[in-house]
Design a protein around this motif. Structure first.
Motif, mmCIF file in Angstrom:
data_model
loop_
_atom_site.group_PDB
_atom_site.id
_atom_site.type_symbol
_atom_site.label_atom_id
_atom_site.label_comp_id
_atom_site.label_asym_id
_atom_site.label_seq_id
_atom_site.Cartn_x
_atom_site.Cartn_y
_atom_site.Cartn_z
ATOM 1 N N ASN A 224 -3.356 0.462 -3.382
ATOM 2 C CA ASN A 224 -2.725 -0.857 -3.300
ATOM 3 C C ASN A 224 -2.030 -1.235 -4.608
ATOM 4 O O ASN A 224 -2.393 -0.745 -5.679
ATOM 5 C CB ASN A 224 -3.766 -1.914 -2.967
ATOM 6 C CG ASN A 224 -4.315 -1.723 -1.581
ATOM 7 O OD1 ASN A 224 -3.575 -1.800 -0.601
ATOM 8 N ND2 ASN A 224 -5.589 -1.414 -1.489
ATOM 9 N N GLU B 158 4.317 0.377 2.234
ATOM 10 C CA GLU B 158 4.279 -0.586 3.344
ATOM 11 C C GLU B 158 3.426 -1.785 2.940
ATOM 12 O O GLU B 158 2.742 -1.746 1.904
ATOM 13 C CB GLU B 158 3.719 0.085 4.602
ATOM 14 C CG GLU B 158 2.333 0.661 4.393
ATOM 15 C CD GLU B 158 1.799 1.407 5.599
ATOM 16 O OE1 GLU B 158 2.592 1.889 6.420
ATOM 17 O OE2 GLU B 158 0.573 1.497 5.715
ATOM 18 N N SER C 167 1.239 -2.774 7.387
ATOM 19 C CA SER C 167 2.034 -1.612 7.828
ATOM 20 C C SER C 167 3.485 -1.904 8.193
ATOM 21 O O SER C 167 4.071 -1.173 8.981
ATOM 22 C CB SER C 167 1.354 -0.913 9.010
ATOM 23 O OG SER C 167 0.027 -0.587 8.667
ATOM 24 N N ASP D 195 6.924 8.945 -1.404
ATOM 25 C CA ASP D 195 5.801 8.296 -0.709
ATOM 26 C C ASP D 195 6.250 6.965 -0.113
ATOM 27 O O ASP D 195 6.976 6.199 -0.752
ATOM 28 C CB ASP D 195 4.643 8.038 -1.696
ATOM 29 C CG ASP D 195 3.771 9.274 -1.876
ATOM 30 O OD1 ASP D 195 3.994 10.251 -1.141
ATOM 31 O OD2 ASP D 195 2.886 9.256 -2.749
ATOM 32 N N ILE D 196 5.762 6.696 1.100
ATOM 33 C CA ILE D 196 6.198 5.470 1.803
ATOM 34 C C ILE D 196 5.359 4.274 1.349
ATOM 35 O O ILE D 196 4.136 4.354 1.228
ATOM 36 C CB ILE D 196 6.116 5.657 3.327
ATOM 37 C CG1 ILE D 196 7.185 6.667 3.753
ATOM 38 C CG2 ILE D 196 6.309 4.337 4.070
ATOM 39 C CD1 ILE D 196 7.131 7.058 5.206
ATOM 40 N N GLN E 105 1.312 4.447 1.568
ATOM 41 C CA GLN E 105 0.783 4.873 2.869
ATOM 42 C C GLN E 105 -0.045 6.162 2.793
ATOM 43 O O GLN E 105 -1.126 6.254 3.358
ATOM 44 C CB GLN E 105 1.972 5.073 3.818
ATOM 45 C CG GLN E 105 1.607 5.194 5.262
ATOM 46 C CD GLN E 105 2.837 5.563 6.081
ATOM 47 O OE1 GLN E 105 3.511 6.555 5.802
ATOM 48 N NE2 GLN E 105 3.136 4.756 7.083
ATOM 49 N N ARG E 106 0.439 7.171 2.069
ATOM 50 C CA ARG E 106 -0.183 8.492 2.095
ATOM 51 C C ARG E 106 -1.554 8.499 1.419
ATOM 52 O O ARG E 106 -2.504 9.095 1.917
ATOM 53 C CB ARG E 106 0.748 9.515 1.424
ATOM 54 C CG ARG E 106 0.314 10.963 1.563
ATOM 55 C CD ARG E 106 1.338 11.883 0.931
ATOM 56 N NE ARG E 106 1.579 11.558 -0.462
ATOM 57 C CZ ARG E 106 0.816 11.991 -1.474
ATOM 58 N NH1 ARG E 106 -0.219 12.759 -1.239
ATOM 59 N NH2 ARG E 106 1.100 11.658 -2.710
ATOM 60 N N THR F 173 0.855 -1.195 0.000
ATOM 61 C CA THR F 173 0.000 0.000 0.000
ATOM 62 C C THR F 173 0.885 1.238 0.000
ATOM 63 O O THR F 173 1.922 1.254 0.672
ATOM 64 C CB THR F 173 -0.880 0.025 1.275
ATOM 65 O OG1 THR F 173 -1.651 -1.156 1.310
ATOM 66 C CG2 THR F 173 -1.788 1.239 1.297
ATOM 67 N N SER G 271 0.437 -4.366 2.690
ATOM 68 C CA SER G 271 -0.980 -4.042 2.584
ATOM 69 C C SER G 271 -1.832 -4.796 3.606
ATOM 70 O O SER G 271 -1.454 -5.859 4.094
ATOM 71 C CB SER G 271 -1.436 -4.395 1.166
ATOM 72 O OG SER G 271 -2.823 -4.440 1.096
ATOM 73 N N ASP G 272 -2.988 -4.243 3.883
ATOM 74 C CA ASP G 272 -3.972 -4.923 4.747
ATOM 75 C C ASP G 272 -4.481 -6.201 4.086
ATOM 76 O O ASP G 272 -4.960 -7.113 4.745
ATOM 77 C CB ASP G 272 -5.186 -4.010 4.985
ATOM 78 C CG ASP G 272 -4.810 -2.806 5.817
ATOM 79 O OD1 ASP G 272 -3.883 -2.942 6.619
ATOM 80 O OD2 ASP G 272 -5.446 -1.747 5.655
ATOM 81 N N PRO H 267 7.017 -1.268 7.098
ATOM 82 C CA PRO H 267 7.608 -0.401 6.076
ATOM 83 C C PRO H 267 8.495 -1.177 5.106
ATOM 84 O O PRO H 267 9.211 -2.099 5.512
ATOM 85 C CB PRO H 267 8.440 0.599 6.890
ATOM 86 C CG PRO H 267 8.627 -0.018 8.209
ATOM 87 C CD PRO H 267 7.499 -0.960 8.449
ATOM 88 N N ASN I 65 -3.175 5.583 0.300
ATOM 89 C CA ASN I 65 -3.863 4.312 0.504
ATOM 90 C C ASN I 65 -4.216 3.591 -0.800
ATOM 91 O O ASN I 65 -5.321 3.088 -0.978
ATOM 92 C CB ASN I 65 -5.121 4.555 1.341
ATOM 93 C CG ASN I 65 -5.497 3.331 2.136
ATOM 94 O OD1 ASN I 65 -4.643 2.476 2.396
ATOM 95 N ND2 ASN I 65 -6.759 3.216 2.496
#
Lengths: 161, 275
Positions: B182, B210, B221, B207-208, B177-178, B175, B212-213, B223, B180
């Protein structure tokens, strides 16, 4: 026949340890020399194409299963590249091939073929251009491998030269 | 006919041998995930890794450990941050209890040390010094203090194979992060990339990225890295994002394995995707 293959297999064990433990320390952005290929090329130039092809197959299999990589990838690349090394073999040229700087050329050409073949097989998600693959995954590791052939040229006894 | 065949074999024995051995190699390559091949690999790996570990322990005495220096540096920073976080913790716990939010950030960590590496451009693998005896299972995520390193792919009693981010067979649900958004992170043999992100999304350099859910293998989350470059495709409708990982994979030495056993069914589906 078995004894003939025993010597390179015995040499393979310490070299494989060096390849997996020490060579990563001297790799340059994932470009590393392949010591096992040097071993295969050396014995192919001494014993001939058929011997080398079989040796490449056996040592490739052993390296595949102990390195945790894709089983069959080194097997295939070593078999084919040892076959190519075999073209440089000649009963009267053994010393010239091994004790001269021509060995470095052989290691460079065939080492590049070996690395390139391995990359093609193991890189399943490749969008990388063929030129990039040939350069970064073929020629550069081939050059690095050839560099490690230098001690053989320097220290191998030069008979009748 | 027999004479002809004999002469044929004699004349072309090198080529026949080459084709025969190449076919065997390619067949084995295709059988990689079969139990028999896995069993053989596990057996060889488990035994040979013992030698690697001994040599590695000798080598590690001689070489300067970059990750140790990093950890020392990190330790100093963490000490300063700890005091600040203690204050936040009290506040956080109060808020959490108020909304009855389950604390999902606590996963058991198993410390491991890399004992050997397979260095090629397309097959990033490590062998680490813990295995099934330490309750490590296939599919567990591997991290270090900076972020995600990879995934456990093979386990023997005392050793495990880690497929790191620089392995072209590893695909990770990620994802941004900023915003959202995927995507799937892959290594293409040259860079870590997230393919086909619509240009309508406001992706920015830095952009970070990480986990994904949606991933059942990796907890959300963790990183991974930052977007370092955007490349539009020919039509300009989609982006390919180049990702710079937080972890210096080549310098990594000490890692942690997150002791998570995901849902078997979902895990199997995702592991099939990885293959």
């Amino acid at each position: 026949m078995i004894i003939q293959y025993l010597k390179p297999i015995l040499l393979f064990i310490p070299l494989a340890v060096i390849q997996l433990v020490i060579v990563p320390l001297i790799s340059i952005s994932n470009i590393a020399p392949n010591l096992i290929f040097i071993l295969i090329a050396y014995f192919t130039l001494k014993q001939g194409q058929v011997y080398g092809t079989i040796l490449g197959f056996i040592l490739g299999f052993l390296l595949d299963i102990i390195s945790g990589g894709l089983t069959g990838a080194f097997m295939f690349s070593f078999t084919l590249s040892a076959f190519v090394v075999g073209y440089f073999y000649g009963e009267n040229k053994i010393d010239i091939n091994i004790s001269s700087y021509f060995l470095l050329f052989i290691l460079f050409v065939c080492g590049s073929i070996n690395s390139f073949l391995y990359a093609v097989i193991s890189n399943s998600y490749s969008n990388v251009s063929l030129f990039f693959m040939m350069l970064e995954e073929g020629i550069l590791p081939g050059l690095y491998t050839a560099l490690f052939g230098l001690p053989i040229v320097i220290f191998h006894p030069k008979e009748g030269m | 006919m027999r004479k002809f065949l004999r002469r044929f074999v004699s004349d072309y024995k090198e080529y026949i041998l080459l084709i025969f051995l190449s076919v065997i190699s390619l067949t084995i390559l295709a059988q990689n995930e079969k139990p028999a091949a896995k069993h053989l690999k596990t057996f060889a790996l488990g035994n040979f890794a013992v030698i690697n570990e001994i040599i590695n322990s000798i080598v590690s005495i001689l070489k300067s450990d970059e990750s140790r220096d990093d950890l020392r540096n990190e330790n100093a920073h963490l000490m300063l941050e700890l005091n600040r976080l203690r204050k936040y913790k009290a506040e956080n716990e109060e808020l959490r209890s108020m909304i009855a939010l389950k604390d999902t950030s606590k996963y058991p960590l198993i410390p491991v040390k890399i004992i050997s590496k397979l260095v090629t451009k397309s097959q990033g693998n490590f062998i680490v010094n813990r295995g099934s005896n330490n309750e490590i299972r296939k599919g567990m995520p591997v991290i270090n203090n900076k972020g995600l390193v990879g995934l456990i792919m093979d386990v023997t009693e005392n050793y495990s194979v880690v497929q790191n981010l620089y392995n072209s067979n590893l695909s990770i649900a990620v994802t941004l992060q900023r915003i959202n958004v995927n995507g799937i992170l892959n290594y293409d043999g040259k860079n870590l990339i997230i393919k086909d992100v619509p240009t309508t999304y406001d992706v920015q350099i830095g952009d970070i990225i990480e986990t994904s859910d949606f991933s059942s293998i990796f907890p959300p989350s963790i990183p991974i890295g930052i977007v370092s470059k955007k490349e539009s495709n020919v039509l300009g409708l989609l982006h390919n994002l180049k990702v710079e990982p937080f972890v210096n994979i080549f310098a990594a030495n000490n890692l942690f394995i997150l002791k998570i056993i995901p849902s078997k069914q979902i895990n199997q589906l995702e592991m099939n995707l990885i293959k």
